[in-house]
Design an enzyme around this catalytic site. Structure first.
Site, PDB file in Angstrom:
ATOM      1  N   GLU A 116      44.547  62.304  93.546  1.00 58.93           N
ATOM      2  CA  GLU A 116      44.627  62.786  92.160  1.00 58.93           C
ATOM      3  C   GLU A 116      45.612  61.957  91.326  1.00 58.93           C
ATOM      4  O   GLU A 116      46.131  62.432  90.308  1.00 58.93           O
ATOM      5  CB  GLU A 116      45.020  64.271  92.128  1.00 58.93           C
ATOM      6  CG  GLU A 116      44.125  65.202  92.923  1.00 58.93           C
ATOM      7  CD  GLU A 116      42.692  65.299  92.402  1.00 58.93           C
ATOM      8  OE1 GLU A 116      42.385  64.688  91.361  1.00 58.93           O
ATOM      9  OE2 GLU A 116      41.880  65.977  93.055  1.00 58.93           O
ATOM     10  N   HIS A 139      50.440  69.684  91.610  1.00 63.68           N
ATOM     11  CA  HIS A 139      49.127  70.309  91.775  1.00 63.68           C
ATOM     12  C   HIS A 139      49.089  71.047  93.102  1.00 63.68           C
ATOM     13  O   HIS A 139      49.582  70.550  94.110  1.00 63.68           O
ATOM     14  CB  HIS A 139      48.033  69.227  91.738  1.00 63.68           C
ATOM     15  CG  HIS A 139      46.703  69.706  92.219  1.00 63.68           C
ATOM     16  ND1 HIS A 139      45.993  70.688  91.566  1.00 63.68           N
ATOM     17  CD2 HIS A 139      45.951  69.358  93.294  1.00 63.68           C
ATOM     18  CE1 HIS A 139      44.848  70.901  92.219  1.00 63.68           C
ATOM     19  NE2 HIS A 139      44.808  70.115  93.274  1.00 63.68           N
ATOM     20  N   HIS A 141      46.978  74.763  95.267  1.00 58.82           N
ATOM     21  CA  HIS A 141      45.833  75.671  95.328  1.00 58.82           C
ATOM     22  C   HIS A 141      46.314  77.112  95.519  1.00 58.82           C
ATOM     23  O   HIS A 141      46.060  77.716  96.567  1.00 58.82           O
ATOM     24  CB  HIS A 141      44.921  75.262  96.499  1.00 58.82           C
ATOM     25  CG  HIS A 141      44.444  73.843  96.450  1.00 58.82           C
ATOM     26  ND1 HIS A 141      43.972  73.165  97.564  1.00 58.82           N
ATOM     27  CD2 HIS A 141      44.344  72.962  95.422  1.00 58.82           C
ATOM     28  CE1 HIS A 141      43.613  71.939  97.224  1.00 58.82           C
ATOM     29  NE2 HIS A 141      43.838  71.783  95.932  1.00 58.82           N
ATOM     30  N   GLU A 169      58.003  88.845  82.306  1.00 59.34           N
ATOM     31  CA  GLU A 169      58.546  87.487  82.320  1.00 59.34           C
ATOM     32  C   GLU A 169      57.551  86.413  81.880  1.00 59.34           C
ATOM     33  O   GLU A 169      57.954  85.328  81.461  1.00 59.34           O
ATOM     34  CB  GLU A 169      59.005  87.136  83.742  1.00 59.34           C
ATOM     35  CG  GLU A 169      60.251  87.874  84.183  1.00 59.34           C
ATOM     36  CD  GLU A 169      61.501  87.284  83.556  1.00 59.34           C
ATOM     37  OE1 GLU A 169      61.740  86.094  83.770  1.00 59.34           O
ATOM     38  OE2 GLU A 169      62.214  88.020  82.850  1.00 59.34           O
ATOM     39  N   HIS A 210      39.417  75.677  91.949  1.00 59.57           N
ATOM     40  CA  HIS A 210      40.114  74.611  92.675  1.00 59.57           C
ATOM     41  C   HIS A 210      41.620  74.880  92.772  1.00 59.57           C
ATOM     42  O   HIS A 210      42.149  74.969  93.866  1.00 59.57           O
ATOM     43  CB  HIS A 210      39.851  73.251  92.006  1.00 59.57           C
ATOM     44  CG  HIS A 210      40.481  72.101  92.731  1.00 59.57           C
ATOM     45  ND1 HIS A 210      39.875  70.880  92.919  1.00 59.57           N
ATOM     46  CD2 HIS A 210      41.699  71.977  93.324  1.00 59.57           C
ATOM     47  CE1 HIS A 210      40.656  70.080  93.612  1.00 59.57           C
ATOM     48  NE2 HIS A 210      41.778  70.717  93.866  1.00 59.57           N
TER      49      HIS A 210
HETATM   50  O1  2HA Z   1      45.082  66.186  97.607  1.00 58.86           O
HETATM   51  O2  2HA Z   1      44.400  68.878  96.342  1.00 58.86           O
HETATM   52  O3  2HA Z   1      42.707  67.961  94.560  1.00 58.86           O
HETATM   53  C1  2HA Z   1      44.120  67.134  97.844  1.00 58.86           C
HETATM   54  C2  2HA Z   1      43.813  67.870  96.629  1.00 58.86           C
HETATM   55  C3  2HA Z   1      42.781  67.314  95.761  1.00 58.86           C
HETATM   56 ZN    ZN Z   2      43.454  70.074  94.830  1.00 57.33          ZN
END
Ligand code: 2HA
Ligand code: ZN
Length: 270
Positions: A116, A139, A141, A169, A210
């Site tokens: 990414e 980033h 999940h 908050e 995602h």
């Molecule tokens: O690196 O999260 O979006 C793995 C991920 C791709």
């Molecule tokens: Zn990801």
């Protein structure tokens, strides 16, 4: 030269990846982080003239030419960063033309930056334009935010207001709200451009089905943003199917604006 493994930016990165893994946000190789580093500070730990490898970025970011980043590696597991930081992390400089990454440390198994990377670098450009202090793009999940993207309207105002209503908050921590991208193929320039566009107006960008992107002036701020949104999403999923007796009203959100001297996103409150 000082020992880079003792460098505050590296120690903090190792702690953060471990913490994120332990929160369940970064299964397998999920998630990636990039941190903009200070050249002077980095020069205490590395010979900046010693480029190990040049890795094509696959896009052009002339705005970041000469800037240094600490980034997680592609295919690497957050859970393993603390055991082998030099394999799972890398420090690189964006080349003068903005098209290559000059590796200065790390990725010692021949690896390279996160898949990414385009979304990260383009997001840094967006955030730096609105906040010169921004240093981190993160980033991951997070389970509840992800789950919410299946059952909640993806309209940004609606999504934001639900999160704000879940705990007091939230509006204080992210008054600009969260922006949302529909499901897209990940790992390419297209999602990078779309994410960077969304990063112009908010530090949190949801990728439907995602995960989530967060930005901040340091790792704690980016982590704290994600943690707060994720907590709100968890609350939402606990109550969404139950009859609501009350929630935080727009009037009450206005009171928070006054008390904490913040301004909720224009047009989001009645
Ligand atoms: O690196 O999260 O979006 C793995 C991920 C791709
Ligand atoms: Zn990801």
């Amino acid at each position: 030269m000082k020992d880079i493994l003792q460098a505050p930016f590296l120690v903090e990165m190792i702690r953060t990846t471990d913490n994120m893994y332990n929160h369940g946000w970064d299964e397998r190789n999920g998630g990636n982080i990039s941190v903009l580093l200070d050249e002077k500070e980095l020069a205490e730990y590395l010979d900046l003239d010693r480029v190990i490898r040049v890795i094509p970025s696959g896009f052009s970011a002339p705005e970041l030419a000469g800037r240094y980043f600490l980034v997680t590696g592609t295919g690497k597991y957050f859970k393993n960063v603390k055991y082998a930081p030099d394999v799972n992390l890398g420090i690189l400089r964006i080349s003068k033309d903005g098209e290559n990454a000059e590796l200065l440390w790390g990725f010692s198994d021949g690896g390279k930056f996160t898949s990414e990377f385009p979304a990260h670098m383009m997001s840094h450009v967006s955030r730096l334009a609105v906040d010169p202090e921004n240093k981190v793009i993160m980033h991951c999940h997070p389970t509840n935010i992800l789950a919410m993207t299946f059952v909640h309207d993806l309209d940004e105002k609606a999504f934001t207001k639900t999160l704000w209503q879940m705990c007091t908050e939230c509006v204080i921590v992210f008054p600009e709200g969260v922006n949302v991208l529909p499901w897209m193929v990940c790992g390419n320039n297209e999602i990078g451009i779309a994410t960077a566009e969304k990063m112009k107006t908010a530090r949190l960008v949801v990728w439907a089905q995602h995960g989530l992107y967060g930005a901040g002036k340091d790792l704690d701020e980016a982590f704290g943003l994600i943690e707060t949104a994720e907590k709100a999403a968890e609350l939402y999923l606990k109550i969404a199917h139950l009859p609501w007796k009350q929630t935080i009203t727009d009037e009450q959100l206005h009171l928070l604006e006054k008390q904490f001297n913040i301004k909720a996103r224009e047009g989001y409150l009645d």
